[in-house]
Motif scaffolding. Sequence first.
Motif, PDB file in Angstrom:
ATOM      1  N   PRO A  46       0.547   4.071  -0.516  1.00  0.00           N
ATOM      2  CA  PRO A  46       1.662   4.696   0.200  1.00  0.00           C
ATOM      3  C   PRO A  46       2.975   3.921   0.106  1.00  0.00           C
ATOM      4  O   PRO A  46       2.976   2.720  -0.154  1.00  0.00           O
ATOM      5  CB  PRO A  46       1.194   4.713   1.667  1.00  0.00           C
ATOM      6  CG  PRO A  46      -0.257   4.439   1.644  1.00  0.00           C
ATOM      7  CD  PRO A  46      -0.539   3.669   0.396  1.00  0.00           C
ATOM      8  N   SER A  47       4.084   4.622   0.351  1.00  0.00           N
ATOM      9  CA  SER A  47       5.412   3.990   0.338  1.00  0.00           C
ATOM     10  C   SER A  47       6.434   4.961   0.925  1.00  0.00           C
ATOM     11  O   SER A  47       6.302   6.169   0.761  1.00  0.00           O
ATOM     12  CB  SER A  47       5.820   3.646  -1.093  1.00  0.00           C
ATOM     13  OG  SER A  47       7.200   3.380  -1.165  1.00  0.00           O
ATOM     14  N   MET A  48       7.449   4.432   1.568  1.00  0.00           N
ATOM     15  CA  MET A  48       8.619   5.238   1.909  1.00  0.00           C
ATOM     16  C   MET A  48       9.853   4.644   1.224  1.00  0.00           C
ATOM     17  O   MET A  48      10.463   5.251   0.359  1.00  0.00           O
ATOM     18  CB  MET A  48       8.864   5.290   3.423  1.00  0.00           C
ATOM     19  CG  MET A  48      10.057   6.182   3.754  1.00  0.00           C
ATOM     20  SD  MET A  48      10.394   6.369   5.508  1.00  0.00           S
ATOM     21  CE  MET A  48      11.471   4.999   5.809  1.00  0.00           C
ATOM     22  N   ARG A  49      10.198   3.399   1.604  1.00  0.00           N
ATOM     23  CA  ARG A  49      11.427   2.767   1.109  1.00  0.00           C
ATOM     24  C   ARG A  49      11.444   2.609  -0.412  1.00  0.00           C
ATOM     25  O   ARG A  49      12.428   2.944  -1.080  1.00  0.00           O
ATOM     26  CB  ARG A  49      11.608   1.380   1.750  1.00  0.00           C
ATOM     27  CG  ARG A  49      12.158   1.426   3.153  1.00  0.00           C
ATOM     28  CD  ARG A  49      11.565   0.305   3.973  1.00  0.00           C
ATOM     29  NE  ARG A  49      10.176   0.617   4.263  1.00  0.00           N
ATOM     30  CZ  ARG A  49       9.771   1.270   5.363  1.00  0.00           C
ATOM     31  NH1 ARG A  49      10.636   1.564   6.281  1.00  0.00           N
ATOM     32  NH2 ARG A  49       8.492   1.587   5.551  1.00  0.00           N
ATOM     33  N   THR A  50      10.359   2.091  -0.965  1.00  0.00           N
ATOM     34  CA  THR A  50      10.333   1.803  -2.405  1.00  0.00           C
ATOM     35  C   THR A  50      10.468   3.091  -3.206  1.00  0.00           C
ATOM     36  O   THR A  50      11.223   3.172  -4.175  1.00  0.00           O
ATOM     37  CB  THR A  50       9.021   1.085  -2.764  1.00  0.00           C
ATOM     38  OG1 THR A  50       8.874  -0.038  -1.887  1.00  0.00           O
ATOM     39  CG2 THR A  50       9.016   0.620  -4.203  1.00  0.00           C
ATOM     40  N   ARG A 110       3.204   1.115  -8.239  1.00  0.00           N
ATOM     41  CA  ARG A 110       2.824   0.409  -6.999  1.00  0.00           C
ATOM     42  C   ARG A 110       1.300   0.374  -6.879  1.00  0.00           C
ATOM     43  O   ARG A 110       0.640   1.398  -6.934  1.00  0.00           O
ATOM     44  CB  ARG A 110       3.391   1.095  -5.761  1.00  0.00           C
ATOM     45  CG  ARG A 110       2.682   0.602  -4.494  1.00  0.00           C
ATOM     46  CD  ARG A 110       3.359   0.961  -3.225  1.00  0.00           C
ATOM     47  NE  ARG A 110       4.494   0.094  -3.004  1.00  0.00           N
ATOM     48  CZ  ARG A 110       5.078  -0.065  -1.800  1.00  0.00           C
ATOM     49  NH1 ARG A 110       4.613   0.559  -0.750  1.00  0.00           N
ATOM     50  NH2 ARG A 110       6.111  -0.847  -1.671  1.00  0.00           N
ATOM     51  N   GLU A 142       5.626  -3.113  -6.270  1.00  0.00           N
ATOM     52  CA  GLU A 142       4.739  -3.951  -5.455  1.00  0.00           C
ATOM     53  C   GLU A 142       3.385  -3.958  -6.143  1.00  0.00           C
ATOM     54  O   GLU A 142       2.819  -2.914  -6.428  1.00  0.00           O
ATOM     55  CB  GLU A 142       4.568  -3.478  -4.007  1.00  0.00           C
ATOM     56  CG  GLU A 142       3.751  -4.488  -3.185  1.00  0.00           C
ATOM     57  CD  GLU A 142       3.732  -4.198  -1.679  1.00  0.00           C
ATOM     58  OE1 GLU A 142       4.481  -3.319  -1.207  1.00  0.00           O
ATOM     59  OE2 GLU A 142       2.962  -4.869  -0.976  1.00  0.00           O
ATOM     60  N   HIS A 147       6.049  -8.625  -4.624  1.00  0.00           N
ATOM     61  CA  HIS A 147       6.875  -7.438  -4.348  1.00  0.00           C
ATOM     62  C   HIS A 147       8.322  -7.784  -4.750  1.00  0.00           C
ATOM     63  O   HIS A 147       9.192  -7.988  -3.902  1.00  0.00           O
ATOM     64  CB  HIS A 147       6.775  -7.089  -2.868  1.00  0.00           C
ATOM     65  CG  HIS A 147       7.262  -5.715  -2.514  1.00  0.00           C
ATOM     66  ND1 HIS A 147       7.908  -4.878  -3.411  1.00  0.00           N
ATOM     67  CD2 HIS A 147       7.189  -5.011  -1.350  1.00  0.00           C
ATOM     68  CE1 HIS A 147       8.203  -3.744  -2.811  1.00  0.00           C
ATOM     69  NE2 HIS A 147       7.785  -3.792  -1.564  1.00  0.00           N
ATOM     70  N   GLN A 150      11.504  -5.958  -3.382  1.00  0.00           N
ATOM     71  CA  GLN A 150      11.765  -6.315  -1.988  1.00  0.00           C
ATOM     72  C   GLN A 150      12.457  -7.680  -1.916  1.00  0.00           C
ATOM     73  O   GLN A 150      13.443  -7.863  -1.201  1.00  0.00           O
ATOM     74  CB  GLN A 150      10.442  -6.351  -1.200  1.00  0.00           C
ATOM     75  CG  GLN A 150      10.615  -6.735   0.254  1.00  0.00           C
ATOM     76  CD  GLN A 150      11.420  -5.705   1.040  1.00  0.00           C
ATOM     77  OE1 GLN A 150      11.103  -4.525   1.015  1.00  0.00           O
ATOM     78  NE2 GLN A 150      12.460  -6.144   1.743  1.00  0.00           N
ATOM     79  N   CYS A 279      10.471  -6.730   5.957  1.00  0.00           N
ATOM     80  CA  CYS A 279      10.525  -5.750   4.858  1.00  0.00           C
ATOM     81  C   CYS A 279      10.287  -4.318   5.329  1.00  0.00           C
ATOM     82  O   CYS A 279      10.653  -3.376   4.635  1.00  0.00           O
ATOM     83  CB  CYS A 279       9.510  -6.125   3.792  1.00  0.00           C
ATOM     84  SG  CYS A 279       7.810  -6.072   4.393  1.00  0.00           S
ATOM     85  N   LEU A 280       9.649  -4.144   6.496  1.00  0.00           N
ATOM     86  CA  LEU A 280       9.226  -2.839   7.025  1.00  0.00           C
ATOM     87  C   LEU A 280       8.159  -2.203   6.113  1.00  0.00           C
ATOM     88  O   LEU A 280       8.189  -2.459   4.918  1.00  0.00           O
ATOM     89  CB  LEU A 280      10.418  -1.882   7.194  1.00  0.00           C
ATOM     90  CG  LEU A 280      11.563  -2.382   8.093  1.00  0.00           C
ATOM     91  CD1 LEU A 280      12.677  -1.308   8.174  1.00  0.00           C
ATOM     92  CD2 LEU A 280      11.092  -2.729   9.504  1.00  0.00           C
ATOM     93  N   PRO A 281       7.247  -1.400   6.631  1.00  0.00           N
ATOM     94  CA  PRO A 281       7.149  -0.990   8.030  1.00  0.00           C
ATOM     95  C   PRO A 281       6.690  -2.146   8.925  1.00  0.00           C
ATOM     96  O   PRO A 281       5.996  -3.047   8.456  1.00  0.00           O
ATOM     97  CB  PRO A 281       6.094   0.117   7.987  1.00  0.00           C
ATOM     98  CG  PRO A 281       5.247  -0.179   6.799  1.00  0.00           C
ATOM     99  CD  PRO A 281       6.156  -0.807   5.795  1.00  0.00           C
ATOM    100  N   ARG A 307      17.678  -1.734  -0.586  1.00  0.00           N
ATOM    101  CA  ARG A 307      16.652  -1.511  -1.613  1.00  0.00           C
ATOM    102  C   ARG A 307      17.209  -0.659  -2.766  1.00  0.00           C
ATOM    103  O   ARG A 307      16.825  -0.822  -3.913  1.00  0.00           O
ATOM    104  CB  ARG A 307      15.422  -0.821  -0.998  1.00  0.00           C
ATOM    105  CG  ARG A 307      14.614  -1.681  -0.022  1.00  0.00           C
ATOM    106  CD  ARG A 307      13.903  -2.822  -0.728  1.00  0.00           C
ATOM    107  NE  ARG A 307      13.092  -2.374  -1.823  1.00  0.00           N
ATOM    108  CZ  ARG A 307      11.808  -2.017  -1.716  1.00  0.00           C
ATOM    109  NH1 ARG A 307      11.189  -2.129  -0.558  1.00  0.00           N
ATOM    110  NH2 ARG A 307      11.118  -1.615  -2.773  1.00  0.00           N
TER     111      ARG A 307
END
Length: 321
Positions: A46-50, A110, A142, A147, A150, A279-281, A307
Amino acid sequence: MKQFISVNDVKQIDKLVLSALAYKANPFSDKVLGANKRIGCLFLNPSMRTRLSTQIAAQNLGMECIVFNVGQEGWALEFEEEAIMSGNTVEHVKDAAPILGKYFDILAIRTFPSLKNREDDYSELYIKQFIKYAGIPVISLESATLHPLQSLTDIITIQEVLNSSNSWAGDKPKIVLTWAPHVKPLPQCVANSFAQWVNAWGKADFVITHPEDYELSEEFTKGAIITHNQEEALKDADFVYVKNWSTFNDYGKIYTNDPGWMLTNKKLQPTNHAKVMHCLPVRRNVELSDEILDGPDSLVTQEAANRVWAAQAVLGEILTG
Ligand code: CP
């Protein structure tokens, strides 16, 4: 630049940081650099930002971006050489990667570690197999142990804060990487990578603090001061980078979840009005307190927004290189 897997692929960190900040000031300055080029972003996890920042970065360069959630939508991939594929894996990376190399100009991937077998995870088999068989530049979104996008973002954000600080005297800032509690065993990638980049950047006094038995690989931390005393580490800090990681030596375990390691405003008092990064989450009030995340010293939104510029600088370098 032919690939972006770690800081070792970067000739000049400062040049890449400058390029990212230039893109931030003028996002469309190279809007035709990626014209008629295509990047494939493969997510095994999973990922949101990347995911979103890489898509935006590609778009800013006029490049088409296709995202493939392999982990959910693709055939289960086999990575071991000479595997007898009588189990759950359906397609060998040896067959899939060359096809992706024909579809795309750049491949970005990723993957996460299993956290079960350190030797396997630290061999970085997945990303190395894509590099071996795709025949096109590969970017890590990542990997099992690092990573880099990041970490580049983190250096960009630190540099940006230093640039904007009228009171900054030009001496080396003190950067502290502190372990934080978490309910699940997490990879060491972000901490490894941050340590590797800060050490390679060489423009900070760098301290890592964590409870006993949470030592990271020396391959990445060498050059940093390491202490189990968080209070001592935080003294006079300019930047505090908060991150949980599971144990490296007795691999992938949680030895302690001591809430006393969670950063609070009180803990920040002996710092030099430190800015706080993550880095979040983030698990609120487990890894980091609400008062810090919602307070004036938090850089987390600025960091995540940056990012885009890190990804754009890396794509720009690969497209021109
Ligand atoms: N920091 C980071 O990589 O976020 P995502 O997992 O949402 O991509």
